[in-house]
Design a protein around this motif. Structure first.
Motif, short mmCIF file in Angstrom:
data_model
loop_
_atom_site.label_atom_id
_atom_site.label_comp_id
_atom_site.label_asym_id
_atom_site.label_seq_id
_atom_site.Cartn_x
_atom_site.Cartn_y
_atom_site.Cartn_z
N LEU A 161 0.51 -1.14 -0.43
CA LEU A 161 -0.05 0.35 0.34
C LEU A 161 0.93 0.99 -0.47
CD1 LEU A 161 -2.60 1.56 0.05
CD2 LEU A 161 -2.45 1.70 3.00
N GLY A 243 -10.90 2.15 7.37
CA GLY A 243 -10.99 3.52 6.44
C GLY A 243 -11.23 4.37 7.50
N GLY A 244 -11.06 4.84 8.89
CA GLY A 244 -11.39 5.18 9.43
C GLY A 244 -9.00 6.10 9.27
N ILE A 246 -7.18 5.07 7.08
CA ILE A 246 -7.53 6.25 5.50
C ILE A 246 -7.57 7.66 5.31
CG2 ILE A 246 -7.55 5.63 2.83
CD1 ILE A 246 -5.65 3.20 4.34
N SER A 247 -8.63 7.72 6.21
CA SER A 247 -9.27 9.11 5.54
C SER A 247 -8.55 10.07 6.56
CB SER A 247 -11.09 8.91 6.22
OG SER A 247 -11.57 7.80 5.83
N GLY A 249 -5.74 10.05 6.79
CA GLY A 249 -4.90 10.19 5.83
C GLY A 249 -3.15 10.11 6.15
N ILE A 251 -0.78 6.51 6.04
CA ILE A 251 -0.44 5.49 5.15
C ILE A 251 0.29 4.41 5.39
CG2 ILE A 251 0.04 4.29 2.96
CD1 ILE A 251 -2.21 6.35 2.66
N PRO A 350 -12.64 -4.38 -3.52
CA PRO A 350 -12.69 -3.09 -2.85
C PRO A 350 -12.65 -3.04 -1.35
CG PRO A 350 -13.90 -2.97 -4.71
CD PRO A 350 -14.01 -3.74 -4.53
N ARG A 351 -12.29 -2.06 -0.84
CA ARG A 351 -12.19 -2.43 0.91
C ARG A 351 -13.88 -2.66 1.75
NH1 ARG A 351 -9.99 1.83 2.48
NH2 ARG A 351 -7.99 1.49 1.19
N SER A 352 -14.34 -1.35 0.53
CA SER A 352 -15.75 -1.85 1.46
C SER A 352 -16.33 -2.67 1.23
CB SER A 352 -16.32 0.13 0.81
OG SER A 352 -16.09 -0.56 -0.63
N GLN A 353 -16.22 -3.16 0.50
CA GLN A 353 -17.50 -4.83 0.07
C GLN A 353 -16.42 -5.42 1.16
OE1 GLN A 353 -19.62 -4.43 -2.19
NE2 GLN A 353 -19.67 -3.03 -2.54
N HIS A 377 -4.70 -8.12 3.11
CA HIS A 377 -3.85 -7.24 2.99
C HIS A 377 -4.95 -6.19 3.43
CE1 HIS A 377 -0.56 -10.13 2.73
NE2 HIS A 377 -1.14 -9.73 1.21
N ASP A 380 -4.20 -2.90 0.59
CA ASP A 380 -4.66 -2.61 -0.33
C ASP A 380 -5.93 -3.52 -1.07
OD1 ASP A 380 -3.77 -5.50 -0.21
OD2 ASP A 380 -1.55 -4.01 -0.57
#
Lengths: 490, 354
Positions: A161, A243-244, A246-247, A249, A251, A350-353, A377, A380
């Motif tokens: 990532l 997600g939190g 990544i949001s 900022g 990495i 996609p991570r959201s899935q 992982h 990514d």
């Protein structure tokens, strides 16, 4: 182009032994046996001949002979691949690049290393360490896998990532065309004029040419790395926490998730102190300058707590960091202890899935009556479901493969792909028509034709011919019997 | 916000039937690049709009004709960025043109290039087929990497209609340091700094000044500034310098003199050529203004481990890209053939022989 009479095995061996050390031209079954498969050992085939040349000129000569007689050539590194991409062709030559194992030069100031294709991934990092540098991509097989194979598969690892895949970490390759002609692709600069052939070659699974040298980029070793372990009561919570981060900022250098089956197996095996009752576990590694790591670790700890983590633990020493990773890194062998065999899949979503895909997978698990453990992982979106089965139970492997195919279809359905890092090889060639339509596959075939019109480089792998696709669509799943158990690592 | 693929497809098929050629045009901001264009205009500028953007996935998909500034505005709202800092040669510069011309800005060695960040493309090939390669996920090794192959192809393989990209969070802070240094000393220092595990994000030398940009977590940037500043100066308007460099708005880029671009080993001694030089990408990208022969420039680029192109101005009827050996020339012609069998797209734009 083709000679009137194709040489038989004895004649081919004789031709090859004219310029290669006779002991490095292997024609007897016993010595050939280790070459019959790669890391995906249920796909086996014995080749006509195995050759281990030790000069580029010899490789050229092998290619010329094979080209002249339309003999298939299958390039091979360490054979750690997980898609049967290095499985021999029954009428072909296995071209082992194992003897090309020298690091030719390291340029610490330019941060690059020129290496032969048979150099092991980890050997590059070890050689660069005294200069404070390392090679970024770190597939789990990095102790054994070779850089030539990494280029062929576009290998990733747990740090991609932040640090990218092989394609992001190489500057140039020297390669030989199917005719044995030398081609230099890329340069010591960061790009070259015109279309990006280096990207096309990377991940082409030995179908377009034979890599004889690679120049890789090296990165400065981070000053500091720390890992945070967090347990959650549900996969959804853990996915939201990813997600939190990544949001926010951040990495992370590595961001791994394990589900309950994988957690328990790993903890029984590694005793890393993973909470046994957790439904999902996250390992989040942050690296960088000392100040940066301090700042980000504090944020990650806070975020995990705010997303409902039931426990949060941060490594306070290198020993503790290694211990926390040990569980994850031994997840595959650990799963091997709770089941006679397992089959490792490699979709990306996609991570959201994630929560949806895991729920659906549990449903399929019930349908097929096969357990499945997941390591992911998470940063990514690359999912490695491990289907647990027993190869000695008649029909169970076939059921496992079918279950695996359903998982890959599911990945494509939610906007992902059939392989994130293991490659297509033979294993996933039947799923290619799920991800690509006929026109797209025809375009792939046209690209192959541009490099290898006779189709002798690693035939039958990577990209199905259209004839293949039609067969696959009409064909019920036909599988090969497993000859050994299936173990793999990612 | 329009999908004009059917129209584009029709133009391609009719050109193919009639044996005419097409000149792909986005925002016309890079019309100066490549060899002189010919063929009927195929305008992709109308095919625009963001198709999907999920900040939490770090993935953005947009139609090729979407202006970069529109993407940047959308990303800004979520504190994210196109990490490859694409040049905006004009406000009309598009995403598709950026990929086709492989354009990345000052952060390229540290934050990746447009080629690195591409996850997938849709493209119309010369048969008018609308194909999808790659995807919208970070890791995808199914099939050949046709998406990244497009970077630098200048439309010779087809018309890019849609691009999916990995985007990144914007660093919390950035700070620019400047040092008075000659070219050789600056080259040495930029490479030594790049080998340190510090938040360096750009390194440029111009007019006997070395500019270093640091970006990241505030504590990390501050600590590095303290360690590196020495005799240097902390610039108040650092960002403005990098934007002007990115968009070629610095005085160095003004005027009619031919502009040459060297992409070379970052540590290579600079070519012994009198005149104006600008060093970017920590030494890996070097710009020269002035008249010179292509043959002479190629020899110097090769000595420096890389390649040269005549980026702007000069004779654009002749070859403007680094010479390709015969074997690679043949291979690229065959690849072109595989995508565009009738040679409909951008004839001779990249190379005279393509």
């Amino acid at each position: 182009m083709t000679e009137v009479s194709k040489p038989d095995k004895a004649r081919l061996v004789e031709l090859l032994r004219r310029f290669i050390d006779p002991e490095s031209v292997i024609d007897d079954a016993e010595t050939q046996r280790p070459y019959e498969c790669d890391g995906l050992s249920m796909y086996c085939e014995m080749p006509l001949v195995v050759v281990l040349p030790d000069t580029v000129e010899q490789v050229q000569q092998v290619l010329r002979i094979c080209h002249q007689h339309s003999i298939p050539v299958v390039a091979r590194g360490a054979g750690t691949g997980l898609c049967a991409g290095a499985m021999p062709h029954a009428e072909g030559v296995v071209l082992s690049l194992a003897k090309f194992n020298r690091i030719l030069s390291i340029d610490p100031l330019a941060r690059s290393a020129r290496v032969q294709p048979g150099v092991r991934n980890l050997a590059i990092t070890e050689a660069a360490a005294e200069q404070g540098l390392y090679y970024g991509p770190d597939p789990s097989s990095q102790i054994a896998c070779t850089i030539g194979g990494n280029v062929a598969e576009n290998s990733g690892g747990v740090h991609c990532l932040k640090y990218g895949l092989t394609v992001h970490n190489i500057l140039s390759v020297e390669m030989l065309s199917v005719e044995g002609e030398k081609l230099s692709i890329g340069s010591q600069g960061l790009d070259s004029c015109g279309m990006d052939l280096l990207a096309l070659i990377t991940g082409s699974e030995g179908l377009l040419g034979i890599i004889t040298e690679v120049t890789v980029k090296l990165l400065p070793q981070p000053e500091k790395a720390q890992v945070v372990l967090a347990a959650f009561d549900s996969v959804q919570q853990a996915a939201d926490a990813v997600g939190g981060i990544i949001s926010r900022g951040i990495i992370p250098a590595g961001l791994e998730m394990m589900d309950t089956h994988a957690i328990r197996a790993a903890e029984d095996f590694a005793r890393a102190g993973y909470p046994g009752n957790a439904q999902a576990l996250l390992l989040c590694e942050v690296d960088g300058t000392i100040e940066e790591v301090q700042e980000h670790i504090a944020q990650v700890e806070g975020l995990f707590a705010s997303f409902g983590a039931t426990s949060v633990r941060t490594s306070q020493s290198e020993t503790e960091r290694a211990l926390l990773w040990k569980g994850r890194k031994s997840a595959f062998p650990a799963v091997g202890r709770i089941s006679p065999d397992y089959y490792c899949m490699d979709g990306t979503i996609p991570r959201s899935q994630l929560a949806h895909v895991l729920t659906e997978m549990q449903r399929l698990s019930g349908e097929y009556q096969l357990r499945v453990a997941n390591v992911f992982h998470a940063g990514d979106g690359n999912l490695h479901p491990l289907i647990l089965f027993d190869a000695n139970v008649p029909g169970e492997f076939e059921k496992t493969e079918e279950f695996g195919a359903r998982i890959l279809e599911l990945c494509v359905q939610v906007g992902g792909c059939i392989t994130g890092e293991h490659g297509v090889g033979i294993e996933k060639i039947r799923q290619m028509p799920i991800q690509f339509n006929e026109q797209e596959l025809l375009q792939f075939n046209a690209i192959k034709d541009a490099f290898d019109p006779a189709g002798t480089l690693n035939p039958g792998k990577g990209v199905p011919t259209l004839r293949h696709c039609q067969e696959y669509r009409s064909l019920e799943t036909k599988t090969m019997p497993p000859s050994t158990s299936v173990k793999g690592a990612a | 916000m329009a999908d004009i693929v059917p129209l584009l497809q029709q133009q391609i098929l009719s050109a193919r039937d009639q044996g005419t050629k097409l000149n792909i045009i986005g925002g016309t901001s890079k019309a100066f690049m490549g060899r002189v264009a010919s063929g009927d205009p195929l305008n992709v500028g109308g095919h625009r709009g963001i198709v999907s953007y999920q900040p939490v996935e770090l993935v953005l998909t947009a139609r090729a004709g979407t202006p970069l500034i529109e993407l940047v505005a959308a990303l800004d709202e979520h504190d994210q960025m196109l990490s490859f800092e694409p040049p905006r040669f004009s406000a009309a510069s598009t995403l598709g043109g950026t990929l086709a011309c492989n354009q990345s800005g000052p952060g390229r060695p540290w934050w990746s290039s447009v080629r690195d960040q591409v996850l997938g493309v849709r493209l119309l090939n010369g048969r008018g087929e609308h194909l999808r390669f790659g995807g919208q996920v970070m890791k995808n090794v199914a099939g050949y990497d046709v998406s990244r192959l497009q970077a630098g192809a200048m439309g010779s393989l087809g018309l890019i209609t849609e691009v999916s990209l990995k985007v990144l969070p914007r660093p919390a802070v950035s700070c620019t340091l400047a040092f008075d240094l000659g070219l050789e000393d600056a080259l040495g220092l930029m490479n030594r700094r790049a080998a340190e595990p510090k938040p360096l994000s750009a390194a440029c030398w111009l007019d006997n000044r070395l500019y270093l940009r640091l970006s990241g977590a505030p504590a990390a940037v501050d600590a590095t500034v303290r360690q590196w500043l020495g005799q240097g100066e902390r610039l108040d308007d650092g960002d403005a310098f990098w934007v002007a460099l990115r968009d070629q708005k610095l005085a160095f880029f003004a005027g009619k003199a031919p502009l040459w671009r060297f992409s070379v080993n970052p540590t290579a001694a600079n070519p012994a050529l009198e005149g104006d030089w600008l060093i970017d990408w920590g030494g890996a990208q070097r710009w020269y203004r002035g008249d010179a022969s292509m043959a002479q420039m190629q020899a110097m680029a090769e000595a420096a481990g890389g390649q040269v192109s005549l980026f702007r101005g000069g004779d654009r009827q002749a070859e403007v890209m680094h010479h390709q050996p015969q074997a690679l020339q043949t291979l690229q012609q065959r690849l072109k053939q595989s995508f565009d069998p009738d040679g409909v797209f951008n004839p001779g734009r990249l190379y005279g022989w393509m």
